[in-house]
Design a protein around this motif. Structure first.
Motif, PDB file in Angstrom:
ATOM      1  N   LEU A  63      16.211  54.743 -16.048  1.00  0.00           N
ATOM      2  CA  LEU A  63      15.495  54.133 -17.165  1.00  0.00           C
ATOM      3  C   LEU A  63      15.327  52.630 -16.953  1.00  0.00           C
ATOM      4  CD1 LEU A  63      14.343  54.399 -20.094  1.00  0.00           C
ATOM      5  CD2 LEU A  63      16.649  53.806 -20.844  1.00  0.00           C
ATOM      6  N   LEU A  64      16.402  51.962 -16.588  1.00  0.00           N
ATOM      7  CA  LEU A  64      16.345  50.515 -16.380  1.00  0.00           C
ATOM      8  C   LEU A  64      15.405  50.147 -15.240  1.00  0.00           C
ATOM      9  CD1 LEU A  64      20.137  49.695 -16.811  1.00  0.00           C
ATOM     10  CD2 LEU A  64      18.295  49.163 -18.433  1.00  0.00           C
ATOM     11  N   THR A  65      15.382  50.956 -14.189  1.00  0.00           N
ATOM     12  CA  THR A  65      14.466  50.698 -13.081  1.00  0.00           C
ATOM     13  C   THR A  65      13.029  50.803 -13.562  1.00  0.00           C
ATOM     14  OG1 THR A  65      16.075  51.497 -11.464  1.00  0.00           O
ATOM     15  CG2 THR A  65      13.762  51.423 -10.766  1.00  0.00           C
ATOM     16  N   ALA A  69      14.274  46.268 -15.592  1.00  0.00           N
ATOM     17  CA  ALA A  69      15.386  45.513 -16.182  1.00  0.00           C
ATOM     18  C   ALA A  69      16.434  45.160 -15.128  1.00  0.00           C
ATOM     19  CB  ALA A  69      16.000  46.302 -17.328  1.00  0.00           C
ATOM     20  N   ALA A  70      16.042  44.304 -14.193  1.00  0.00           N
ATOM     21  CA  ALA A  70      16.936  43.941 -13.090  1.00  0.00           C
ATOM     22  C   ALA A  70      18.220  43.271 -13.572  1.00  0.00           C
ATOM     23  CB  ALA A  70      16.208  43.032 -12.103  1.00  0.00           C
ATOM     24  N   ASP A  71      18.149  42.545 -14.701  1.00  0.00           N
ATOM     25  CA  ASP A  71      19.351  41.881 -15.191  1.00  0.00           C
ATOM     26  C   ASP A  71      20.449  42.886 -15.536  1.00  0.00           C
ATOM     27  OD1 ASP A  71      17.748  42.803 -17.296  1.00  0.00           O
ATOM     28  OD2 ASP A  71      18.331  41.181 -18.657  1.00  0.00           O
ATOM     29  N   ARG A 109      13.046  45.593  -6.435  1.00  0.00           N
ATOM     30  CA  ARG A 109      14.091  44.905  -7.209  1.00  0.00           C
ATOM     31  C   ARG A 109      15.414  45.667  -7.163  1.00  0.00           C
ATOM     32  NH1 ARG A 109       9.613  43.240 -10.075  1.00  0.00           N
ATOM     33  NH2 ARG A 109       9.498  44.954 -11.547  1.00  0.00           N
ATOM     34  N   ILE A 110      15.346  46.974  -7.364  1.00  0.00           N
ATOM     35  CA  ILE A 110      16.592  47.747  -7.335  1.00  0.00           C
ATOM     36  C   ILE A 110      17.170  47.766  -5.918  1.00  0.00           C
ATOM     37  CG2 ILE A 110      15.516  50.021  -7.112  1.00  0.00           C
ATOM     38  CD1 ILE A 110      17.764  51.193  -8.777  1.00  0.00           C
TER      39      ILE A 110
END
Length: 130
Positions: A63-65, A69-71, A109-110
């Motif tokens: 979900l974050l990927t 949402a890299a933070d 990013r991930i």
């Protein structure tokens, strides 16, 4: 006596689960947002039966990927690795898989977070051996 023993049971459970999930020490917070985070999300939702912490972590990382949402990924990925929930190979496979669904920029990013996590853990392991 534990550091959260003087708190209500639900807050204690939430803070203990937060420490487990995040991999770092927590302190009690203030305000409604913190209360919902500790008392509901971590004391209740993260402790429900039916999914393991690893399952929840995989869902959250996906979900974050997708959200870019890299933070927060910078917290979740190292914590999952340190907890032994996801090893180097699993993290790298997640990058390949999610890049195809979340887009290459999010995958990049991930990937950076994963490779930094793996390198940092390798440096720490080497330092312990010295």
């Amino acid at each position: 006596m534990g550091k959260f023993d003087d708190l209500p049971e639900v807050r204690r459970e939430g803070l203990e689960k937060m420490e487990q999930v995040y991999g770092f020490d927590m302190t009690d917070g203030t305000g409604d947002f913190f209360a919902y985070t500790a008392d509901h999300l971590f004391a209740d939702i993260w402790n429900r039966p039916g999914l393991s912490d690893r399952d929840r972590r995989l869902l959250l990382i996906g979900l974050l990927t997708g959200q870019g949402a890299a933070d927060v990924l910078g917290i979740q990925i190292p914590a999952a690795h340190a907890a032994g929930e996801l090893d180097d190979a699993a993290l790298r496979e997640i990058v390949v898989f999610l890049s195809h669904y979340a887009g290459w920029p999010n995958g990049a990013r991930i990937n950076s977070i994963v490779e930094q996590t793996i390198a940092k853990a390798a440096r720490a392991a080497a330092k312990r051996q010295d």
